[in-house]
Write an enzyme that holds these catalytic residues in place. Structure first.
Site, PDB file in Angstrom:
ATOM      1  N   HIS A 166      -9.322   3.833  -1.105  1.00 49.74           N
ATOM      2  CA  HIS A 166      -7.810   3.517  -0.962  1.00 49.74           C
ATOM      3  C   HIS A 166      -7.617   2.354  -2.216  1.00 49.74           C
ATOM      4  O   HIS A 166      -7.470   1.355  -2.066  1.00 49.74           O
ATOM      5  CB  HIS A 166      -7.534   2.623   0.350  1.00 49.74           C
ATOM      6  N   CYS A 185       0.840  -1.192  -0.190  1.00 54.23           N
ATOM      7  CA  CYS A 185       0.117   0.091   0.181  1.00 54.23           C
ATOM      8  C   CYS A 185       0.833   1.129  -0.103  1.00 54.23           C
ATOM      9  O   CYS A 185       0.401   2.487  -0.167  1.00 54.23           O
ATOM     10  CB  CYS A 185      -0.946  -0.077   1.179  1.00 54.23           C
TER      11      CYS A 185
END
Lengths: 386, 131, 349
Positions: A332, A83
């Site tokens: 996200h 991420c």
């Protein structure tokens, strides 16, 4: 090392974007950044994407996206740090310009997570954890952060209210962000009655599955001046990793990689947290935001939750966090997040954040903290407007 | 899951083989080539103890596809009696009765069943220590 | 002297009561309980299978065997009718789990409910002949009972492990006898999920004939009579059969009692008489002789006469007692959860 500035930013709307492919989404953000910067060429491009391979069977993204961006024979690559891929792309671009290797570099991030179904997305995301010793035994991402949450609650007395305060604040900010996936407010009651995912984290404590892309253009301060752009300098960059498995770490109530990366960034910038006005942090889960604020030295260990509950990290608070809405409300798209955080920091420093979320305190120094997996990697960047 | 991936981890998952750094005593599980603490490259083979204490846990209610039939199930990190920490599922326990600090034992269990025709994956789970 | 050097059992934590099963199928619970002398049975969770139960039982056996290095185990035999694979041994996984690999012989055994005692017979023989130093024999099952069938009330899960050797013997094997004919009382064809059986045909011409045959032969061979034994352990497909055969052969309730676990354990198939033996050893005294007669449909019985040595006093509590595993820390299930655990619910592949 030369001084580097961000001269252009571009971002797409985040969400379940059925009608656009990964290529479409990235190019949209990239063109927006190029237009914003007003540059007529790129020397190179680095794209952050966690796993085009697992999500859509597509690797070799540097080439693919350079091609679709119309950049013939461009030096283009894709970097990965789960991420934190976007933040890593940004750092690599920064190093390339600072070192003198290139003058105009695009750093972007993209993730297309909805072409695979929920199970497939969970499987792909789990690749950021320890596959053989965490995922094999049934750990999920919410599960790993839930383990941190329980440990933090046991050690410091952090409460459910504190987690909810983070979700409510971020949605409040995101409701004013036209690019957010969930641009609406949520209530404490709504958060606390949402479906339990991994105790104590409920679905509204968790960032969503999202498609999206963001891109920024980095260049030398000299070229930025020639372009007539506001000078947003990258004054600090820090990068650190940590043991990949939660159970290997000494203390799971803190994020060591964040602490180390932040220290490195502050050292480069010759600043401390006290000199920073606001930050975009990696709130993949509400507990993550609380722990990050402690780990980066903003609040004392164990005091992050209380600070959130008191409103210290709200738009009007002493240190606004996630004016964009954070990962929670903005969305996200894994590889894009790090780049999207930079977009927000730049907008705030330029005074261009949309609707009511522009900070009225005339911010000068902003920070972005981008984290991979359960904190296995972290990128911290500090930007200052002249 | 492909057999070679499962087979390679058997010594760790079946019999909890770990390495103890010959220089600083740090225990690594699974095996590594280099000690993360002191950088030494030689290890002594040890077997991890089978008792410990639960340091944190969570009840997974939204499970990945390999585990949907088992939801809700609990995972936890336990500190074994020699200080090594492990993550595993917590079996044979009402998920609402788990407490941080609970004493656990490690039992050999089938961790994953790959549909009707895949290779079976065995490994370790925690159970409440009741004897 | 050759015999048992270490023993141990493992029983899962969950149970289901006869009433719970009866209510789903509209059967009369009290008459089943009375007729079968059965109250409840053990149920394995989906993460338990014959292999996992065998590993845990073996760990208990190793505890009682003292300082035995698993690499000295020369053979591992697991008898079961619910081996997790149709082709790929259970024994290899267990051997890896206890660190007995790679210089070891392995074979999986099957013979309905006597597969466990077969493993014991063979392990004993190899030790006695001097081929191996220690032999590990395990009987375990997580057997299936067809829904609504009489056997659903009793088909349960459990395992017992025995390490045979000639040093530090806990119970010496004095005599063995096997008695077998081709009698198709209970069978399962390949690719069938549940077994079939011949109803009342499983009684007199099957269980009773072979148990009697092996018991009488071994008593004649040894010159011993029922009253010479401290205890007797029979195969226990339900609570009633072992009591009846015991009476027929001339044994008392007291002799049968310690190894009679089926009323609350159910029928652990290949684990049945082996687990009964572990429970009997747990309470035995040095000098006690124990008669064990298994039974496996198909059909046959393996009989053993064991004589307990002084060593039992040192080792019996080095691992958890079988009765404790059976009686304590148990959780009752409803039929739905039981059906889910036992994979009786049809799902998408």
């Amino acid at each position: 090392m030369r001084d580097v500035a961000v001269v252009g930013v571009g971002i797409t709307k985040f969400g379940e974007i059925w009608e656009k492919s990964l290529r479409d989404i990235y190019v949209e953000a990239a063109l927006a950044a190029i237009d914003d910067a007003g540059v007529d060429h790129l020397d190179s491009m680095t794209v952050g994407c966690m796993t085009g391979g697992l999500f859509i069977g597509q690797e070799h993204l540097g080439s693919l996206l350079a091609d679709y961006l119309g950049q013939k024979n461009l030096a283009a690559s894709r970097v990965e740090s789960a991420c934190a891929s976007g933040g890593l792309a940004f750092r690599n671009a920064f190093i390339e310009v600072a070192s003198g290797m290139s003058d105009i570099v695009m750093a972007g991030g993209v993730e297309k997570m909805t072409d695979i179904g929920g199970d497939g997305a969970t499987y792909a995301l789990a690749a950021a954890a320890d596959q053989e010793y965490e995922v094999f035994n049934g750990a999920t991402f919410p599960g790993l952060y839930a383990l941190m949450a329980v440990a933090h609650m046991e050690k410091y007395g952090t409460t459910r209210d504190m987690l909810s305060a983070v979700a409510v604040k971020n949605h409040h900010n995101g409701s004013m962000n036209p690019y957010a996936q969930y641009p609406f407010k949520v209530t404490k009651e709504g958060v606390e009655s949402s479906v339990m995912v991994a105790s104590p984290l409920r679905i509204l404590d968790c960032s969503p599955i999202t498609d999206g892309a963001a891109a920024v253009i980095l260049t030398t301060v000299d070229i930025a001046k020639k372009l007539g752009k506001p000078i947003i300098k990258i004054i600090g960059s820090g990068h650190a990793t940590d043991m990949i498995a939660l159970h290997s770490r000494d203390d799971i109530t803190t994020l060591k990689a964040t602490t180390v990366a932040a220290e490195k960034a502050f050292k480069m910038a010759n600043k401390t947290i006290k000199d920073v006005d606001f930050a975009e942090v990696h709130d993949c889960f509400t507990i993550a935001e609380i722990i990050v604020t402690e780990s980066m030295g903003l609040f004392a260990p164990g005091k992050g939750g209380e600070a959130a509950l008191k409103g210290e990290t709200s738009l009007e608070g002493s240190f606004p966090i996630n004016t964009s809405g954070g990962l929670k409300s903005k969305g996200h798209p894994v590889g894009a997040t790090g780049a999207a955080q930079i977009v927000e920091v730049v907008k705030q420093l330029r005074g261009e954040a949309e609707n009511g979320r522009q900070l009225k305190t005339n911010p000068k120094v902003g920070m972005a903290q981008n984290m991979g997996g359960s904190g296995g990697s972290t990128l911290v960047h500090i930007l200052e407007v002249d | 899951m492909f057999p070679s991936r499962i087979w390679r981890e058997a010594k760790h998952r079946y019999r909890l083989e770990a390495g103890k750094c010959k220089k600083c005593g740090k225990i690594v599980f699974p095996y590594r080539l280099i000690c993360p603490e002191c950088g030494h490259r030689e290890f002594e083979k040890i077997i991890l103890p089978d008792t410990g204490k639960l340091m944190t846990y969570s009840v997974i209610r939204v499970a990945p596809s390999q585990f949907t039939d088992e939801a809700p199930y609990a995972i936890g990190i336990a500190e074994l009696s020699n200080g090594v920490k492990l993550l595993a599922q917590i079996a044979d326990c009402d998920v609402d009765k788990i407490k941080v600090g609970m004493e656990i034992r490690i039992e050999f269990r089938r961790v994953q069943t790959d549909s009707h025709h895949g290779v079976l994956s065995y490994g370790y789970k925690f159970v409440p220590k009741w004897y | 002297m050759v015999g048992i050097v270490g023993y141990g059992a493992h029983i899962p934590r969950h149970r289901i009561k006869v009433e719970e099963i009866a209510k789903v199928w509209g059967a009369d619970a009290p008459s089943y309980k009375k007729g079968l002398m059965l109250r409840e049975k053990s149920v394995p969770t989906p993460d338990c299978d014959t292999i996992t139960l065998s590993v845990e039982a073996t760990k208990n056996a190793l505890k009682r065997a003292g300082n035995l290095d698993p690499v000295e185990i020369g053979a591992i035999y697991i008898g079961s009718e619910s081996h997790p694979y149709a082709v790929k041994p259970s024994g290899t996984v267990v051997a890896e789990a206890i660190g007995a690999v790679p210089d070891i012989h392995c074979a999986d055994y099957e013979f309905a409910c006597k597969a466990g005692s077969e493993a014991m017979f063979v392990a004993l023989g190899l030790v006695k002949s001097g081929y191996i130093k220690y032999g590990l024999a395990i009987g375990g099952d997580t057997s299936q009972g067809a829904p609504g069938d009489a056997l659903e009330y009793s088909a349960s899960a459990g395992a017992a492990a025995f390490i045979m050797g000639s040093e530090n013997v806990i119970a010496e094997a004095l005599y063995t006898h096997s008695f077998m004919t081709d009698t198709p009382d209970f069978w399962r064809r390949e690719y069938q999920f549940y077994p079939q059986h011949g109803g009342r045909f499983t009684g007199e011409p099957a269980y009773f004939k072979h148990t009697m045959g092996a018991a009488n032969a071994i008593m004649e061979k040894s010159g011993m009579k029922p009253q010479d034994f401290a205890y007797v352990v029979f195969h226990q497909p339900n609570g009633k059969f072992p009591q009846r055969i015991g009476k027929m052969l001339g044994f008392t309730k007291e002799q049968i009692e310690p190894g009679w676990l089926s009323p609350t354990l159910g029928n652990t198939y290949s684990g049945a008489s082996p687990i009964g033996l572990t429970a009997t050893l747990d309470i035995s005294k040095p000098g006690d002789t124990i008669l064990m007669v298994s039974y496996g449909s198909g059909a046959g019985s393996d009989a053993f006469i064991w004589k307990v040595t002084e060593r039992i006093n040192d080792v019996r509590d080095r691992a958890v007692r079988t009765r404790k595993l059976l009686d304590e820390n148990i959780t009752y299930l409803d039929y739905g959860t039981y059906a889910k655990f036992r994979h009786k619910i049809r799902k998408n592949d």
